[in-house]
Motif scaffolding. Sequence first.
Motif, short mmCIF file in Angstrom:
data_model
loop_
_atom_site.label_atom_id
_atom_site.label_comp_id
_atom_site.label_asym_id
_atom_site.label_seq_id
_atom_site.Cartn_x
_atom_site.Cartn_y
_atom_site.Cartn_z
N UNK A 286 0.81 -1.21 0.00
CA UNK A 286 0.00 0.00 0.00
C UNK A 286 0.85 1.27 0.00
N UNK A 287 2.08 1.17 0.46
CA UNK A 287 2.94 2.36 0.57
C UNK A 287 3.82 2.57 -0.66
N UNK A 288 3.62 1.82 -1.72
CA UNK A 288 4.47 2.01 -2.91
C UNK A 288 4.24 3.41 -3.48
N UNK A 289 5.30 3.98 -3.99
CA UNK A 289 5.24 5.34 -4.52
C UNK A 289 5.61 6.39 -3.50
N UNK A 290 5.62 6.04 -2.22
CA UNK A 290 5.99 6.99 -1.17
C UNK A 290 7.48 6.96 -0.86
N UNK A 291 8.11 5.81 -1.05
CA UNK A 291 9.53 5.67 -0.77
C UNK A 291 10.26 5.21 -2.02
N UNK A 292 11.51 5.60 -2.12
CA UNK A 292 12.31 5.21 -3.29
C UNK A 292 12.73 3.76 -3.20
N UNK A 382 18.99 7.08 -6.71
CA UNK A 382 18.70 8.52 -6.83
C UNK A 382 17.83 9.03 -5.69
N UNK A 383 17.27 8.11 -4.89
CA UNK A 383 16.36 8.47 -3.79
C UNK A 383 15.12 9.19 -4.32
N UNK A 384 14.67 8.80 -5.51
CA UNK A 384 13.47 9.36 -6.11
C UNK A 384 12.48 8.22 -6.33
N UNK A 385 11.30 8.25 -5.73
CA UNK A 385 10.35 7.14 -5.90
C UNK A 385 9.73 7.10 -7.28
N UNK A 386 9.38 5.91 -7.71
CA UNK A 386 8.64 5.71 -8.96
C UNK A 386 7.15 5.88 -8.68
N UNK A 387 6.45 6.53 -9.59
CA UNK A 387 5.02 6.77 -9.41
C UNK A 387 4.29 5.44 -9.16
N UNK A 388 3.37 5.42 -8.19
CA UNK A 388 2.69 4.20 -7.79
C UNK A 388 1.76 3.67 -8.88
N UNK A 389 1.40 4.48 -9.85
CA UNK A 389 0.51 4.05 -10.92
C UNK A 389 1.28 3.76 -12.22
N UNK A 390 2.59 3.51 -12.11
CA UNK A 390 3.44 3.22 -13.26
C UNK A 390 3.97 1.80 -13.16
N UNK A 391 3.85 1.04 -14.24
CA UNK A 391 4.39 -0.32 -14.32
C UNK A 391 5.48 -0.37 -15.39
N UNK A 392 6.43 -1.28 -15.22
CA UNK A 392 7.59 -1.37 -16.10
C UNK A 392 7.82 -2.84 -16.45
N UNK A 451 14.64 4.84 -20.12
CA UNK A 451 13.69 4.55 -19.07
C UNK A 451 13.95 5.41 -17.84
N UNK A 452 15.23 5.60 -17.50
CA UNK A 452 15.58 6.42 -16.34
C UNK A 452 15.15 7.86 -16.55
N UNK A 453 15.30 8.38 -17.77
CA UNK A 453 14.88 9.75 -18.05
C UNK A 453 13.36 9.89 -18.03
N UNK A 454 12.66 8.90 -18.56
CA UNK A 454 11.20 8.96 -18.60
C UNK A 454 10.61 8.93 -17.20
N UNK A 455 11.27 8.20 -16.28
CA UNK A 455 10.80 8.13 -14.90
C UNK A 455 11.42 9.20 -14.02
N UNK A 456 12.24 10.08 -14.62
CA UNK A 456 12.88 11.19 -13.89
C UNK A 456 13.73 10.69 -12.73
N UNK A 457 14.46 9.61 -12.98
CA UNK A 457 15.33 9.03 -11.95
C UNK A 457 16.76 9.49 -12.21
N UNK A 458 17.04 10.75 -11.98
CA UNK A 458 18.37 11.29 -12.20
C UNK A 458 19.28 10.89 -11.04
N UNK A 459 20.39 10.26 -11.38
CA UNK A 459 21.33 9.87 -10.34
C UNK A 459 22.07 11.07 -9.81
#
Length: 465
Positions: A286-292, A382-392, A451-459
């Motif tokens: 239930x907490x996905x998307x809140x933490x990286x 990157x300590x940036x969470x992935x959106x909870x409504x995104x699948x890969x 994929x990293x750029x689309x998800x805005x996961x900049x290191x």
Amino acid sequence: MPVSKAPVSRFVCSECGYAAPKWLGKCPECGSFNTMQEELVKPAETPKAARPAVRSLSRAKPLSEIGYEKFRRISSGIEEFDTVLGGGIVRGSLVLLGGDPGIGKSTLLTQVSARLAKEHRVLYLSAEESCSQVKMRCERLGIGEVPGLYLLNETCLEDAEAEMEQAEFVVVDSIQAVYTEALSSAAGSVGQVRECASRLMRIAKSRGITFFLIGHVTKEGALAGPKVLEHIMDTVLYFEGNKEENVKLLRAVKNRFGSVQEIGVFEMTETGLAGVTDYSEIFLSESRGNAAGSAVTPSESGNRCMNVEIQTLIAKTAYGLPRRMSLGIDYNKLVVLIAVLEKRCGIPFYSSDVYINAMGGIRLSEPSVDLAVCAALASAASDIPVDKYTAVFGEVGLTGEVRPVSCAEKRVNECIKTGFRRVVLPAKNMKSCEKFKGKIELVPVSYVNQMIKELSLRSPFNPQA
């Protein structure tokens, strides 16, 4: 006419196959200790001169003359169990069920026996428990008086054959606890397990009786006994999961009457094992998307598709050699994907411990989870969470390219049904999924860094990656 010789036994090394007429503590060939196991040696064949002149020889037939034998399946009363078997129980088959002690093997087969006994004669051969103990388990599971269920506490196979031949379904709990008088070795030895399984196979095929065998496992998690035990069986099932957890996974590793990709999800309740149809509560947090450090991927298992969350934790190593620990993901795959992210995307892991886990205790072995593992690793770094409504989903090569995977339409459709809004998928799978454009956002990628750029996961170590 020569007199037929009685069967004799010999001792064979389970490591190298060296044979000796008597037991030895150490194998003279390979030097292994306590590996000499007794096995039965068949009597010598009659010499050719003494054989009858007229023999009925088998004749080969062309494929066009071979008739199709249709197997009639019988429902066990448990939908998840039928799914793993390929649609139901095939009469005259041998099913081997393995798993750790206390995981629920006896519980499941007791429930199956009680439901089959409503219309068929079922024999529960308990070689490890008394009949009163089995009855106590039935009462605990809420199983009342079933007229077609018979209990027998016996360890000698010859003494139980008469009762077996009167039943339609037989449960042997367990195959390591029964023995045959043809061998003098103790029950559970390699020779005993192999000979007992072979005898049960002959009974099943000649009389059309279905056998369910419970097998012990070794410390490594493999079925105890010789490998020929699995070759004799028509279906081999494994119970996966921890004894402390309520969720259990039943997986088929061999099935002559169905797919080996099917899995069954069970939940341990007060009344026994119950099939689970809603997987979102098990494999997604239930907490996905809140933490990286987490990403969701649609995993294909047989005829079903399930969204599974992959969680990753990265910590600074306290030693010179960083640690990698994987649960549910192949360890070698994790090491390769870490190397790809370091080389192709500039994300360093050489000074960090990496821990990865697939939610719900499921094992993900298909290549389509590669891109989700990379997304979870990049998110943790990157300590940036992935959106909870995104699948890969997508397979990742050593050069960093994202390769197409099978059943892409089914994966996207599952994401739509479970409420996801965006899917990152291989660019070569985009053509087959264009019909879903109005229902969900599709993001095609050809390389991992895209994929990293689309998800805005900049290191933070390499913002241009």
